[in-house]
Design an enzyme around this catalytic site. Structure first.
Site, PDB file in Angstrom:
ATOM      1  N   ASP A 184      -8.278   6.904   3.646  1.00 35.78           N
ATOM      2  CA  ASP A 184      -8.799   7.000   4.695  1.00 35.78           C
ATOM      3  C   ASP A 184      -9.827   8.307   5.519  1.00 35.78           C
ATOM      4  OD1 ASP A 184      -7.712   4.543   5.489  1.00 35.78           O
ATOM      5  OD2 ASP A 184      -5.398   5.300   5.818  1.00 35.78           O
ATOM      6  N   ASP A 194       0.892   5.407  12.423  1.00 33.76           N
ATOM      7  CA  ASP A 194       0.135   4.449  11.942  1.00 33.76           C
ATOM      8  C   ASP A 194       0.226   3.467  12.569  1.00 33.76           C
ATOM      9  OD1 ASP A 194      -0.281   4.090   8.078  1.00 33.76           O
ATOM     10  OD2 ASP A 194       1.421   5.649   9.071  1.00 33.76           O
ATOM     11  N   LYS A 220       0.743  -1.479   0.077  1.00 35.22           N
ATOM     12  CA  LYS A 220      -0.023  -0.081   0.206  1.00 35.22           C
ATOM     13  C   LYS A 220       1.263   1.404  -0.225  1.00 35.22           C
ATOM     14  CE  LYS A 220      -3.081   2.508   3.616  1.00 35.22           C
ATOM     15  NZ  LYS A 220      -2.289   3.483   3.694  1.00 35.22           N
ATOM     16  N   ASN A 221       1.278   1.304   0.616  1.00 33.79           N
ATOM     17  CA  ASN A 221       2.404   2.655   1.329  1.00 33.79           C
ATOM     18  C   ASN A 221       4.156   2.571   0.245  1.00 33.79           C
ATOM     19  OD1 ASN A 221       0.866   3.656   2.818  1.00 33.79           O
ATOM     20  ND2 ASN A 221       1.895   3.743   5.076  1.00 33.79           N
ATOM     21  N   ARG A 240      -5.874   7.282  -1.635  1.00 32.83           N
ATOM     22  CA  ARG A 240      -5.264   8.343  -1.619  1.00 32.83           C
ATOM     23  C   ARG A 240      -4.355   8.504  -2.388  1.00 32.83           C
ATOM     24  NH1 ARG A 240      -4.714  13.644   0.604  1.00 32.83           N
ATOM     25  NH2 ARG A 240      -2.662  13.948   1.194  1.00 32.83           N
TER      26      ARG A 240
HETATM   27  C1  UD1 Z   1       1.391   8.507   4.069  1.00 33.66           C
HETATM   28  C2  UD1 Z   1       0.948   7.214   4.193  1.00 33.66           C
HETATM   29  C3  UD1 Z   1       0.194   7.711   5.739  1.00 33.66           C
HETATM   30  C4  UD1 Z   1       1.001   7.948   7.238  1.00 33.66           C
HETATM   31  C5  UD1 Z   1       1.422   8.998   6.363  1.00 33.66           C
HETATM   32  C6  UD1 Z   1       2.368   9.436   7.589  1.00 33.66           C
HETATM   33  C7  UD1 Z   1       0.214   6.524   2.495  1.00 33.66           C
HETATM   34  C8  UD1 Z   1      -1.222   6.049   1.061  1.00 33.66           C
HETATM   35  N1  UD1 Z   1      -0.242   6.517   3.223  1.00 33.66           N
HETATM   36  O1  UD1 Z   1       0.093   9.459   4.316  1.00 33.66           O
HETATM   37  O2  UD1 Z   1      -0.268   5.955   5.971  1.00 33.66           O
HETATM   38  O3  UD1 Z   1      -0.091   7.739   7.978  1.00 33.66           O
HETATM   39  O4  UD1 Z   1       2.384   8.947   4.979  1.00 33.66           O
HETATM   40  O5  UD1 Z   1       3.787   8.960   7.786  1.00 33.66           O
HETATM   41  O6  UD1 Z   1       1.536   6.375   1.982  1.00 33.66           O
HETATM   42  N2  UD1 Z   1      -0.056  17.949   5.042  1.00 33.66           N
HETATM   43  C9  UD1 Z   1      -0.427  19.292   3.882  1.00 33.66           C
HETATM   44  N3  UD1 Z   1      -0.337  19.663   3.368  1.00 33.66           N
HETATM   45  C10 UD1 Z   1       0.190  18.955   2.514  1.00 33.66           C
HETATM   46  C11 UD1 Z   1       0.428  17.464   2.280  1.00 33.66           C
HETATM   47  C12 UD1 Z   1       0.411  17.008   3.830  1.00 33.66           C
HETATM   48  O7  UD1 Z   1      -1.109  19.623   5.075  1.00 33.66           O
HETATM   49  O8  UD1 Z   1      -0.006  19.179   0.907  1.00 33.66           O
HETATM   50  C13 UD1 Z   1      -0.768  17.639   5.733  1.00 33.66           C
HETATM   51  C14 UD1 Z   1      -1.857  16.368   5.833  1.00 33.66           C
HETATM   52  O9  UD1 Z   1      -2.423  17.142   6.313  1.00 33.66           O
HETATM   53  C15 UD1 Z   1      -1.249  15.324   6.921  1.00 33.66           C
HETATM   54  C16 UD1 Z   1       0.300  15.451   7.250  1.00 33.66           C
HETATM   55  O10 UD1 Z   1       0.110  16.708   6.902  1.00 33.66           O
HETATM   56  O11 UD1 Z   1      -2.161  16.267   8.211  1.00 33.66           O
HETATM   57  C17 UD1 Z   1       0.974  14.231   6.645  1.00 33.66           C
HETATM   58  O12 UD1 Z   1       0.762  14.083   5.621  1.00 33.66           O
HETATM   59  P1  UD1 Z   1       1.311  13.457   4.627  1.00 33.66           P
HETATM   60  O13 UD1 Z   1       2.952  13.090   5.333  1.00 33.66           O
HETATM   61  O14 UD1 Z   1       1.408  13.851   3.374  1.00 33.66           O
HETATM   62  O15 UD1 Z   1       0.810  11.952   4.496  1.00 33.66           O
HETATM   63  P2  UD1 Z   1       0.571  11.202   3.321  1.00 33.66           P
HETATM   64  O16 UD1 Z   1       0.935  11.145   2.637  1.00 33.66           O
HETATM   65  O17 UD1 Z   1      -1.624  11.343   3.078  1.00 33.66           O
END
Ligand code: UD1
Length: 423
Positions: free
Chosen positions: A122, A310, A27-28, A98
């Site tokens: 999610d 996670d 998945k990730n 996502r």
């Molecule tokens: C990925 C993982 C997820 C994991 C997370 C953190 C996948 C599919 N998902 O999610 O399982 O829990 O990393 O390790 O791999 N944010 C902003 N602006 C942005 C991007 C992010 O504000 O442009 C915020 C998000 O709202 C969140 C935080 O940053 O609060 C972390 O997000 P991010 O690290 O990007 O996680 P994901 O890539 O969505």
């Protein structure tokens, strides 16, 4: 056709004993690498994949874009992105996962154009995309976010120095997969350091990209004019592996999880010790021994190598049965503690206030019908069911299927009384 109704049924179990192997991180990591295969014409392969629901969605998405996606071995998918490609990711698919956003960088880098629906995934918070957007703009991309779509185009991508406000995994991936074909040097500062980033970079380097510093806060990319197809196998799934480590902690026993390292667990490896387990690195994995009730401790989630968000639901479950009170702070997502209301239905005492949860350990949880709100919260409720009196039925467990190829099978192999049903 209506979707199958998936449930997990868990009953008091333990101790858990034996060795299980973590699956490949499908998945990730795997889904993102399949998307990165769009960066060049020809056929790349991604191996060590396991059948989870998100992988099916990524396959459908890549096919919708015009790539040919086929299994070439039990655990290996080939992506032929020779084209022609349609640089558009439709809402029906993106809203289901996502990681769909991961096609944005490769499509822009290869085609100079991409139209991607805003992702779903999610239910764990607002999950903004502003860091992706601002980083791409710094590389010369024009973006418009309207009507639920991101419309992006660029004539000539140029390298840039980008400092992320927050080490977002997704933004780091988007910028990395765009910068590889930009003109000149891109520096991503305050980059995410998760092992998945290093694994993606390794795949890109195998495709001919020039990337240094992945796994550190500063990633430097020297753009190249073209990439070539490559073959890569994804790393072991530290989140699935970590779930099984927490299962041993919550239920008790002596479990070895092969295929992951304590380093990949980051601070969580130390927290397992604080919670009362003996944690050892073995030649090929991590061994957890636990013969008592968990001890209370405080936990706060942070980007890697901090305690992974996670793993937070598993820490809450451990604390819910611990001797004492622990405070959990969720710093990464803004709605991830919502699942604690389900755990409270099982007799846990979790009081949340914004990003904080006070977890008072109870001697006894009681089995109840509960609902999985997201993939990890669902798995956490299954673990709680293994130490709750009577039967726990986790409804909406299709969320668990998004990231775990065989959670019930692996727990059962260690002696847990758990089954997955699908009707
Ligand atoms: C990925 C993982 C997820 C994991 C997370 C953190 C996948 C599919 N998902 O999610 O399982 O829990 O990393 O390790 O791999 N944010 C902003 N602006 C942005 C991007 C992010 O504000 O442009 C915020 C998000 O709202 C969140 C935080 O940053 O609060 C972390 O997000 P991010 O690290 O990007 O996680 P994901 O890539 O969505």
């Amino acid at each position: 056709m209506s979707e199958p109704v998936v449930r997990y049924h868990a009953r008091p179990s333990g101790p858990l004993v034996g060795t299980v192997r973590a699956a490949g991180m499908t998945k990730n990591a795997g889904c993102k690498q399949l998307a990165a295969a769009l960066l060049c014409p020809g056929t790349s392969t991604v191996g060590n994949l396991h059948p989870v629901a998100d992988l099916e969605v990524m396959g459908e998405l890549l096919r919708a874009i015009g790539a040919d996606v086929t299994w070439v071995a039990d655990d290996t998918l080939a992506v032929d992105a020779s084209g022609p490609l349609v640089p558009e990711a439709p809402y029906e698919l993106v809203s289901r996962m996502r990681a769909s956003i991961n096609v944005l960088g490769p499509l822009l880098a290869r085609h100079g154009r991409a139209r991607v629906a805003m992702p779903g995934g999610d239910n764990i918070g607002s999950r903004k995309l502003d860091l992706h957007v601002r980083g791409l703009q710094a590389m010369g991309v024009e973006l418009e976010v309207a009507h639920g779509f991101i419309d992006a185009q660029v004539n000539a991508l140029s390298g840039a120095r980008i400092v992320l406000d927050f080490p977002s995994v997704g933004a780091t991936e988007t910028l990395l997969t765009t910068a590889v074909l930009a003109k000149g040097e891109t520096v991503i500062d305050n980059a995410a350091r998760e092992p998945e980033i290093s694994d993606l970079a390794a795949f890109l380097v195998a495709m001919g990209a020039r990337v240094e510093g992945a796994g550190t806060p500063t990633i430097t990319v020297e753009g190249v004019t073209e990439l070539h197809p490559a073959d890569h196998a994804v790393i072991g799934d530290r989140i699935e592996g970590g779930t099984l480590c927490f299962a041993a902690l919550v239920v008790g026993g002596d479990v070895t999880v092969a295929g992951i390292t304590t380093a990949q667990l980051g601070v969580a490896a130390d927290k397992l010790v604080d919670l009362g387990a003996v944690v050892e690195s073995t030649l090929d994995g991590v061994r957890i021994r636990m013969d008592d009730r968990p001890r209370s401790t405080d936990v706060q989630t942070l980007p890697f190598p901090g305690f992974a968000t996670d793993f937070m639901p598993f820490a809450v479950v451990a604390l819910a049965t611990a001797d004492g009170t622990g405070i959990v702070t969720e710093n990464v997502f803004d709605n991830r503690l919502a699942f604690t209301a389900e755990l409270n239905r099982m007799g846990a005492s979790v009081h949340t206030e914004g990003r904080h949860a006070v977890v008072r350990g109870a001697r006894r949880l009681t089995g109840a019908p509960v609902r999985a709100l997201d993939v990890r919260a669902g798995a956490a409720l299954v673990l709680a069911g293994l130490v709750a009196e009577g039967e726990t039925v986790v409804h909406d467990a299709r969320h668990i299927d998004r990231g775990y190829p065989d959670l019930a099978g692996k727990l059962a192999a260690l002696g847990a009384d758990v089954a997955r049903t699908s009707t």
